[in-house]
Enzyme design. Structure first.
Site, short mmCIF file in Angstrom:
data_model
loop_
_atom_site.label_atom_id
_atom_site.label_comp_id
_atom_site.label_asym_id
_atom_site.label_seq_id
_atom_site.Cartn_x
_atom_site.Cartn_y
_atom_site.Cartn_z
CE LYS A 103 120.66 -5.12 -18.61
NZ LYS A 103 121.42 -3.85 -18.68
CB SER A 159 119.81 -2.03 -21.58
OG SER A 159 120.90 -2.21 -20.68
CB SER A 172 121.89 0.32 -18.94
OG SER A 172 122.13 0.67 -20.28
#
Length: 483
Positions: free
Chosen positions: A75, A150, A174
């Site tokens: 990420k 996210s 997330s």
């Protein structure tokens, strides 16, 4: 069920393919598919080829692990030395860390192959990955739908097989919510089980790195590789040595079903799918009991008060002086800082900074932040009480399937409500895994969430492994997506 990691590792160990060849295949697939999905925001192909050479050397010397030579992604808020790490924000444009996050250090030492950084909500603030400065990633199941947030880019990359697995960060869901929307496995470990060193902070008392993978077994392999105490992270803790045990005697399990997780706002198709999953455990001999978590009704406001307060503090460092974006026109330093933050942060990040600053201000600290911390203690106590009589809890991961791109971006409150099923475990620091349990309308995945007590990470994964094997849902959901 054997996932991509096990399958690819078997090919590498038998020398049917080299790590270099496998990496080239993934790079070609990314170049073909990513323009459609927008899952990656930067690539590290040169680094990947070096990683692959190292992996082939480990395999030749007999020092390989199951993750050696396996292509993966990070990420965009997880640091890797010399590679763009921007949190998908304008304010960190061009930022290249000079060190590796603890999790990437561990994976790189095992010969993992880093393909690039994945799309996300700006500074991990959002529930659909639509606040990214690079634009939203698209759901491989239906590209008109959101990936969740996210860690939406990581979930999309795994689902589309442009990464065998990926790491995300979970603050209020997330990792789990994108896993539910995209039809992958997402695991949030116990808070402290995985070092946060090198993770760019959103809310430090909630943030936790976790894997997204195509199967529970794969998620457990990655978790085992990244967990453990790190002296650079004072909140990290020691974890048991050895591989996580994925077998459990379901007949002795006591499963709790919190009624509040099935309240108004949870769609009928999600309720039906989760009830069917509960029945599967019951038929296998587990004892199921309905339980109550009265403090559930305050979990969402508690989460947003605490997370925004911590964000307002953590994001104070982005001022244009030390790194990242700086406003071009200004007359004095205060104006430069104000303009830099005004131009560099997106709307949702500004909203949360302002909320956090407000609840920490002298006139409102007791009324909001202090009260939220007290209620957090109450939520933790209620979970502690439930786990005296239950081994795990079964709940939905998200109240609905993936919604359409742009559907909720204009309505922040509605978007926040999509986190309602995941934030309680985050507030209490509990391990929780989301895995596919059914397909809803339009073939959209529905996620089952399994929550265990603190440091019972292995039990959560073992229960998920049992369901995955017995239900057989993942066989359909893990097929290669044709794009």
């Amino acid at each position: 069920m054997s996932g991509r990691i096990r399958q690819l590792s078997a090919l590498l160990q038998s020398r049917k393919i080299s790590a270099a060849e496998l990496t080239d295949r993934y790079i070609s697939r990314i170049e073909r598919i990513n323009p459609v999905l927008n899952a990656y925001v930067s690539n590290t192909f040169d680094e990947a080829k070096k990683n692959a050479e190292f992996a082939d050397k480990l395999i030749a010397e007999g020092r390989a692990t199951p993750l050696t030579g396996i292509p993966m992604a990070l990420k965009d808020n997880i640091c890797s030395d010399g590679h763009l790490t921007t949190c998908c924000s304008k304010i960190l444009q061009g930022f290249r860390p000079y060190y590796d996050a603890a999790v990437w250090e561990k994976l790189r030492a095992q010969g993992a192959v880093l393909l690039g950084k994945t799309n996300m909500d700006e500074f991990a603030m959002g529930s659909a990955s639509e606040t990214s400065v690079y634009g939203a990633p698209k759901n491989p199941v239906d590209i008109t739908r959101v990936t969740g947030g996210s860690s939406g880019g990581s979930a999309a990359a795994v689902k589309a097989d442009i990464a065998a697995y990926a790491l995300g960060s979970d603050t209020g869901g997330s990792v789990r919510q994108p896993a539910s929307f995209c039809g992958t496995v997402g695991f949030k470990p116990t808070y402290g089980a995985v070092s946060r060193y090198g993770l760019i902070a959103y809310a430090s008392s909630l943030d936790q790195i976790g894997p997204l993978a195509s199967s529970v077994e794969d998620a457990a392999l990655v978790y085992d590789a990244i967990r453990g105490k790190d002296v650079r992270d004072q909140t990290s803790v020691s974890t048991p040595r050895g591989a996580t045990e994925l077998e459990t005697d379901v007949k002795v399990l006591k499963i709790g079903v919190p009624e509040e997780f099935f309240s108004e706002g949870v769609s009928d198709e999600v309720k039906t799918a989760i009830e069917a999953a509960i029945c599967l455990f019951e038929r296998a001999g587990a004892k199921v009991k309905r339980v109550k978590i009265p403090a559930f009704k305050v979990a969402l406001p508690v989460y947003y008060i605490i997370s925004c307060a911590e964000a307002s503090s953590n994001l104070g460092r982005y001022d244009g002086i030390r790194y990242g974006y700086r406003a071009r026109e200004f007359s004095y330093i205060d104006e430069m800082i104000v303009k830099t933050r005004t131009e560099g942060f997106g709307k949702e990040v500004k909203r949360r900074i302002m909320l956090g600053t407000y609840v920490l201000s002298s006139g409102y600290f007791d009324a909001y932040y202090k009260k939220a911390c007290l209620l957090r203690g109450r939520i933790i106590s209620e979970f502690d009480e439930i786990f005296k009589s239950c081994d795990v809890l079964l709940t939905p991961t998200a109240p609905t399937t993936a919604f359409a791109l742009g559907d909720k971006s204009a309505d922040s409150v509605t978007t926040y409500l999509s986190d309602i099923c995941t934030v309680p475990a985050s507030i209490a620091g509990l391990p929780a895994v989301s895995l596919p349990c059914a397909l809803g309308k339009g073939g959209l995945p529905i996620g089952l969430q399994i929550i265990a007590n603190r440091f019972a990470d292995g039990l959560a994964l073992a229960c998920a492994n049992f369901f995955e094997r017995e239900a057989g849902v993942n066989a359909e959901l893990c097929r290669e997506v044709q794009l």
